[in-house]
Design an enzyme around this catalytic site. Sequence first.
Site, PDB file in Angstrom:
ATOM      1  N   ASP A   1      31.448  47.095 112.880  1.00 35.14           N
ATOM      2  CA  ASP A   1      30.458  48.040 113.411  1.00 35.14           C
ATOM      3  C   ASP A   1      30.936  48.588 114.751  1.00 35.14           C
ATOM      4  O   ASP A   1      30.320  49.492 115.307  1.00 35.14           O
ATOM      5  CB  ASP A   1      29.102  47.341 113.593  1.00 35.14           C
ATOM      6  CG  ASP A   1      28.011  48.318 114.007  1.00 35.14           C
ATOM      7  OD1 ASP A   1      27.838  49.332 113.311  1.00 35.14           O
ATOM      8  OD2 ASP A   1      27.355  48.088 115.045  1.00 35.14           O
TER       9      ASP A   1
ATOM     10  N   GLU B   1      36.442  53.239 120.001  1.00 39.27           N
ATOM     11  CA  GLU B   1      35.316  53.969 119.389  1.00 39.27           C
ATOM     12  C   GLU B   1      34.767  55.083 120.270  1.00 39.27           C
ATOM     13  O   GLU B   1      34.089  55.993 119.782  1.00 39.27           O
ATOM     14  CB  GLU B   1      34.181  53.002 119.024  1.00 39.27           C
ATOM     15  CG  GLU B   1      33.439  52.428 120.235  1.00 39.27           C
ATOM     16  CD  GLU B   1      32.288  51.496 119.839  1.00 39.27           C
ATOM     17  OE1 GLU B   1      32.514  50.615 118.980  1.00 39.27           O
ATOM     18  OE2 GLU B   1      31.195  51.643 120.394  1.00 39.27           O
TER      19      GLU B   1
ATOM     20  N   HIS C   1      28.763  51.731 115.046  1.00 39.04           N
ATOM     21  CA  HIS C   1      27.954  51.081 116.098  1.00 39.04           C
ATOM     22  C   HIS C   1      26.458  51.303 115.842  1.00 39.04           C
ATOM     23  O   HIS C   1      25.731  51.771 116.708  1.00 39.04           O
ATOM     24  CB  HIS C   1      28.354  51.602 117.483  1.00 39.04           C
ATOM     25  CG  HIS C   1      28.125  50.574 118.556  1.00 39.04           C
ATOM     26  ND1 HIS C   1      29.032  50.312 119.553  1.00 39.04           N
ATOM     27  CD2 HIS C   1      27.089  49.740 118.790  1.00 39.04           C
ATOM     28  CE1 HIS C   1      28.558  49.366 120.358  1.00 39.04           C
ATOM     29  NE2 HIS C   1      27.376  49.002 119.903  1.00 39.04           N
TER      30      HIS C   1
ATOM     31  N   ARG D   1      31.923  43.635 119.908  1.00 35.69           N
ATOM     32  CA  ARG D   1      32.595  44.677 120.685  1.00 35.69           C
ATOM     33  C   ARG D   1      34.003  44.858 120.129  1.00 35.69           C
ATOM     34  O   ARG D   1      34.678  43.867 119.809  1.00 35.69           O
ATOM     35  CB  ARG D   1      32.677  44.310 122.173  1.00 35.69           C
ATOM     36  CG  ARG D   1      31.400  44.547 122.958  1.00 35.69           C
ATOM     37  CD  ARG D   1      31.050  46.030 123.079  1.00 35.69           C
ATOM     38  NE  ARG D   1      29.802  46.262 123.796  1.00 35.69           N
ATOM     39  CZ  ARG D   1      28.601  46.356 123.238  1.00 35.69           C
ATOM     40  NH1 ARG D   1      28.462  46.227 121.938  1.00 35.69           N
ATOM     41  NH2 ARG D   1      27.529  46.596 123.973  1.00 35.69           N
TER      42      ARG D   1
END
Length: 332
Positions: free
Chosen positions: A258, A263, A295, A234
């Site tokens: 990622d 985000e 993500h 996260r």
Amino acid sequence: MRVVFFSTQSYDRSSFVDANRRHGHDLVFLEPRLSAETSSLAAGFRGVCAFVNDRIDSAVAEALARQGTALIALRSAGFNHVDLVATERSGLTVVRVPAYSPHAVAEHTVALILALNRRIHRAYSRVREGNFALEGLLGFDLHGRTVGVVGTGRIGTVVVGIIRGFGCHVLAMDPVRGPECEAAGATYVSFPELIGQSDVITLHCPLLRDTYHLIDSDAVGRMKRGVMLINTSRGGLVDTRAVIAGLKSGAIGYLGLDVYEEEGDLFFQDLSTRVIQDDVFARLLTFPNVIITGHQAFFTAEAVRNIAETTLENISAFERGERTGNEVTRSA
Ligand code: NAD
């Protein structure tokens, strides 16, 4: 049950429509993110299905409950985007998909490690332009290196297994030791020991109050110079500004992300014709030794199928008045 889905993409619609043949719920798919501004779209729906960047804060929880929603079905493992005090106060049940494919995320993590090390992202562009020079593409043998795995739950455990296959030493850190990781040869150490001794550090713990900005400037200062840092967990685990300072000074040699703490305004949409307004993110994109994916670590055919199946089973069980063990409570 009538269920409205927020933040949907075409792949959500096809996997859920397919899995719903076995459940028969009435599903409505919407593209907007769930927020205080869009919560009125859920009026009249007993179920709301939300994804990782939908915000379920107290205003949203109260609005949903007022409009007749009883169940929030998260199609994710993480639930840091839900204010559980507010959902509990509003009488909403929250369910999630605790495991759908730890392999998907673990394998993506390893893909980032390998791509960064062997600079595959740079080699790919060079070769397509007819540039076959190796200057600047020097990697290192993973074999014999020390990899630190922070959080050895479902995903971290799979990462440990894969990494051990490369012949790496594995240091692990988790308040709960995993016998499978120890059997695979991981050594549990403290967080300072892990970040001080690892050549590669990869994060697999949840975002909680005590893990927010786990990687801050102090942590960066304790790492081996030139360390590789990977975050597929996260965004909030990493203080992006501290990491940018580390990249500029050379303290961090490679960064694979990622997930990103801001985000929500970026990922899962095509912004290729727009100007990115987030200057911190834009700075990250300028480094040659940074790879960012949006993500996508979860995004395999197996995981998408399992997410749909478990989410719909969670909804069916709620309708039958049964518990599945996938309910999210404040003590979860
Ligand atoms: P999990 O619950 O199985 O494991 C999490 C582990 O972290 C547990 O063993 C827990 O004890 C440990 N932990 C808790 N606090 C910690 C701390 N302070 N330091 C170290 N370890 C700590 O979860 P999982 O399925 O392995 O998922 C890990 C994380 O990956 C999730 O929380 C989620 O945020 C993230 N995730 C990302 C994607 C993606 O697509 N990028 C997909 C799924 C999950």
